[in-house]
Design an enzyme around this catalytic site. Sequence first.
Site, PDB file in Angstrom:
ATOM      1  CB  THR A 117       4.683  23.535 -34.990  1.00  0.00           C
ATOM      2  OG1 THR A 117       5.448  23.345 -33.788  1.00  0.00           O
ATOM      3  CG2 THR A 117       3.222  23.338 -34.655  1.00  0.00           C
ATOM      4  CE1 TYR A 142       2.777  27.821 -33.111  1.00  0.00           C
ATOM      5  CE2 TYR A 142       3.949  26.058 -31.984  1.00  0.00           C
ATOM      6  CZ  TYR A 142       3.821  26.914 -33.064  1.00  0.00           C
ATOM      7  OH  TYR A 142       4.725  26.864 -34.083  1.00  0.00           O
TER       8      TYR A 142
END
Length: 330
Positions: A117, A142
């Site tokens: 990501t 995250y």
Amino acid sequence: MAVLVTGGAGYIGSHMVWALVDAGEEVVVLDRLSTGFRWAVAPEARFYEGDIADTALLATIFSENAIDAIIHFAGSIVVPESVADPLSYYENNTVKSRALIAAAVAAKVPHFVFSSTAAVYGTPDGIEPVLETAALRPESPYGSSKLMTEIMLRDTAAAHDFTYTALRYFNVAGADPRGRTGQSTKGATHLIKVACEAALGKRGGMDVYGTDYPTPDGTCVRDYIHVSDLANAHLKALQRMRAGGGSIVANCGYGRGFSVLEVLEQVKAVSGVAFPVHFAGRRPGDAVLIVANPSVAMQELGWTPQHADLAFIVRTALDWEDHLGKRNQR
């Protein structure tokens, strides 16, 4: 040889399964169906329901199928949720990925494509499109959980006969242009998905979190990539490794940023619906502005985006949302 797709019943994973099937690949899917759907998996794929950290199940999969590559999507993805419950993200995204990587090494699976990501960067310095060599400063658990998995892959590749590609996604949106799958999770937090729900009357409006960021209109800026282009980047990564290419990290985006308000105006324009928009304070963990420099993916993978148009992304997302509403009414 077969490709194991973890999280293959989810949003991006189901598109990947269809892309592999379209390319003539033998596909095996592992998904616990916590957010994915069995019906979203291409019928040609062999399906196993379960967790990526279930070592006995992984051993069965590797014994029953000639797996030569893993494409790993399974994981948790909601940034504010990771801030509120960080340990669950380190468990699901990092600890369980470690178990999967260990099982791959034990089974002598040589190739691994990882769903990483842009959150590993945090908010980059300056406004230029970010390169893979930029400082890694995740602003949420995250992002940190994904970065930890990248580090595990790097170290595993140095110690074993194992090659990986980590693809750092920017903001994934849209749906299969052929209408076979799309973002179907209830309560999804993707901006375009939520805006399409508002446009189709599935919710009364939508919230914009933060209007005081140092951007032209005060809202966050992101690089939106069509999910089919992203699936194609994975396919290119797999082909490159099978041809002898080494381990790399590559951004997946278009190099063009849109603010939250610009995206909402595009959804309103494509749908023809002026849905209500409510303004709220900033959410924890949101980066201000992040846009990809995709040159590594283009040069190393031979990847050429086919759907780099925000209106097209929105149109496919709206079409899928409309289809989903009709499907759920049956």
